[in-house]
Design a protein around this motif. Structure first.
Motif, PDB file in Angstrom:
ATOM      1  N   ALA A   1       9.916  -2.237 -16.222  1.00 36.54           N
ATOM      2  CA  ALA A   1       9.767  -3.275 -15.192  1.00 36.54           C
ATOM      3  C   ALA A   1      10.169  -2.733 -13.819  1.00 36.54           C
ATOM      4  O   ALA A   1       9.534  -3.045 -12.800  1.00 36.54           O
ATOM      5  N   THR A   2      11.202  -1.899 -13.796  1.00 32.91           N
ATOM      6  CA  THR A   2      11.629  -1.269 -12.534  1.00 32.91           C
ATOM      7  C   THR A   2      10.537  -0.350 -11.999  1.00 32.91           C
ATOM      8  O   THR A   2      10.253  -0.349 -10.791  1.00 32.91           O
ATOM      9  N   PHE A   3       9.917   0.424 -12.891  1.00 36.37           N
ATOM     10  CA  PHE A   3       8.786   1.283 -12.496  1.00 36.37           C
ATOM     11  C   PHE A   3       7.700   0.436 -11.840  1.00 36.37           C
ATOM     12  O   PHE A   3       7.167   0.778 -10.775  1.00 36.37           O
ATOM     13  N   VAL A   4       7.329  -0.667 -12.509  1.00 39.07           N
ATOM     14  CA  VAL A   4       6.241  -1.522 -12.022  1.00 39.07           C
ATOM     15  C   VAL A   4       6.572  -2.092 -10.647  1.00 39.07           C
ATOM     16  O   VAL A   4       5.735  -2.061  -9.736  1.00 39.07           O
ATOM     17  N   ILE A   5       7.778  -2.592 -10.482  1.00 44.94           N
ATOM     18  CA  ILE A   5       8.174  -3.167  -9.188  1.00 44.94           C
ATOM     19  C   ILE A   5       8.187  -2.090  -8.102  1.00 44.94           C
ATOM     20  O   ILE A   5       7.657  -2.292  -7.003  1.00 44.94           O
ATOM     21  N   TYR A   6       8.745  -0.925  -8.434  1.00 46.93           N
ATOM     22  CA  TYR A   6       8.821   0.165  -7.457  1.00 46.93           C
ATOM     23  C   TYR A   6       7.425   0.620  -7.033  1.00 46.93           C
ATOM     24  O   TYR A   6       7.166   0.833  -5.843  1.00 46.93           O
ATOM     25  N   ARG A   7       6.526   0.747  -7.996  1.00 44.39           N
ATOM     26  CA  ARG A   7       5.171   1.217  -7.691  1.00 44.39           C
ATOM     27  C   ARG A   7       4.366   0.184  -6.901  1.00 44.39           C
ATOM     28  O   ARG A   7       3.342   0.520  -6.305  1.00 44.39           O
ATOM     29  N   HIS A   8       4.820  -1.060  -6.892  1.00 50.04           N
ATOM     30  CA  HIS A   8       4.111  -2.118  -6.162  1.00 50.04           C
ATOM     31  C   HIS A   8       4.791  -2.480  -4.846  1.00 50.04           C
ATOM     32  O   HIS A   8       4.481  -3.521  -4.260  1.00 50.04           O
ATOM     33  N   ARG A   9       5.683  -1.620  -4.362  1.00 49.66           N
ATOM     34  CA  ARG A   9       6.434  -1.987  -3.159  1.00 49.66           C
ATOM     35  C   ARG A   9       5.524  -2.206  -1.947  1.00 49.66           C
ATOM     36  O   ARG A   9       5.785  -3.096  -1.134  1.00 49.66           O
ATOM     37  N   ALA A  10       4.436  -1.428  -1.837  1.00 49.16           N
ATOM     38  CA  ALA A  10       3.498  -1.631  -0.719  1.00 49.16           C
ATOM     39  C   ALA A  10       2.781  -2.971  -0.875  1.00 49.16           C
ATOM     40  O   ALA A  10       2.530  -3.668   0.109  1.00 49.16           O
ATOM     41  N   ASN A  11       2.467  -3.322  -2.123  1.00 51.72           N
ATOM     42  CA  ASN A  11       1.818  -4.612  -2.374  1.00 51.72           C
ATOM     43  C   ASN A  11       2.749  -5.770  -2.018  1.00 51.72           C
ATOM     44  O   ASN A  11       2.298  -6.786  -1.474  1.00 51.72           O
ATOM     45  N   ILE A  12       4.025  -5.610  -2.339  1.00 48.79           N
ATOM     46  CA  ILE A  12       5.008  -6.650  -2.016  1.00 48.79           C
ATOM     47  C   ILE A  12       5.032  -6.889  -0.508  1.00 48.79           C
ATOM     48  O   ILE A  12       5.067  -8.037  -0.047  1.00 48.79           O
ATOM     49  N   GLU A  13       4.993  -5.803   0.234  1.00 53.13           N
ATOM     50  CA  GLU A  13       4.991  -5.908   1.698  1.00 53.13           C
ATOM     51  C   GLU A  13       3.720  -6.611   2.188  1.00 53.13           C
ATOM     52  O   GLU A  13       3.773  -7.457   3.095  1.00 53.13           O
ATOM     53  N   ARG A  14       2.571  -6.296   1.559  1.00 49.20           N
ATOM     54  CA  ARG A  14       1.310  -6.944   1.956  1.00 49.20           C
ATOM     55  C   ARG A  14       1.297  -8.424   1.580  1.00 49.20           C
ATOM     56  O   ARG A  14       0.761  -9.246   2.319  1.00 49.20           O
TER      57      ARG A  14
END
Length: 195
Positions: A170-183
């Motif tokens: 889950a940490t991997f998934v959240i980390y890899r989506h950090r740019a998406n979170i910002e968008r």
């Protein structure tokens, strides 16, 4: 020990198989890293190449995780936990040696790892993902929420290896989506239109 090392390396190499790159180049003549988000995962394949290619890549990425996590059972490696091996497949998917270490966002392959160990959890994640996707219309947000939901689910299993590995995935998934979170925060993240 030698067998364990071989299995871990094999798991990483299986995870490194760039499904999106192979399907894009072989059947569409496109390198999907040069289109859309530049990501090798299923979501960018859906956007760039369409539903058939997106489904094929997503299924292939799930099966990578399942196959890699199954290696200890297939090769009779006692003492090597399938979930630990699966983590190396997910690392391979995120940082594939066969694609310049530019890979996917860990979602489908993580699901495949869990499918090999707890099929019921995989089914729960699948249903949760599509419900979340229907509500939010964001693939990225649904992926993150599914990772969090899987971790909460794991807490009720009292299976410590599962809890630890799901937390890592889950940490991997959240980390890899950090740019998406910002968008998403800026309201510039694209929403799906087909659900």
């Amino acid at each position: 020990m030698a067998l364990n090392a071989i299995i871990i390396i094999l798991a990483y190499l299986i995870g490194s198989i760039p499904s999106g790159l192979i399907i894009g180049k072989a059947f569409y003549g496109k390198d999907i890293r040069e289109h859309g988000s530049g990501n090798l995962g299923g979501t960018n394949t859906f956007r760039t190449l369409g539903v058939k290619a997106g489904l094929a890549v997503s299924i292939a990425d799930v099966l990578k995780g399942t196959l890699a996590a199954s290696l200890p059972l297939l090769l009779n490696a006692d003492g090597l936990h399938v979930l630990l091996v699966g983590v190396f497949a997910v690392i391979g998917h995120m940082y594939p040696v066969f694609a310049g270490f530019r890979g996917g966002k860990a979602v489908a392959t993580s699901g495949g790892v869990l499918l090999a160990y707890v099929p019921v959890l995989f089914l729960f994640m699948l249903v949760f993902f599509f419900i979340s996707l229907y509500i939010t219309k964001y693939v990225s947000l649904s992926s993150i929420l599914t990772g969090i939901a899987a971790f909460i689910y794991s807490l009720f299993t009292q299976d410590l290896p599962l809890i630890v590995v799901v937390a890592v995935l889950a940490t991997f998934v959240i980390y890899r989506h950090r740019a998406n979170i910002e968008r998403i925060r800026k309201k510039t993240e694209p929403k799906i239109k087909w659900l």
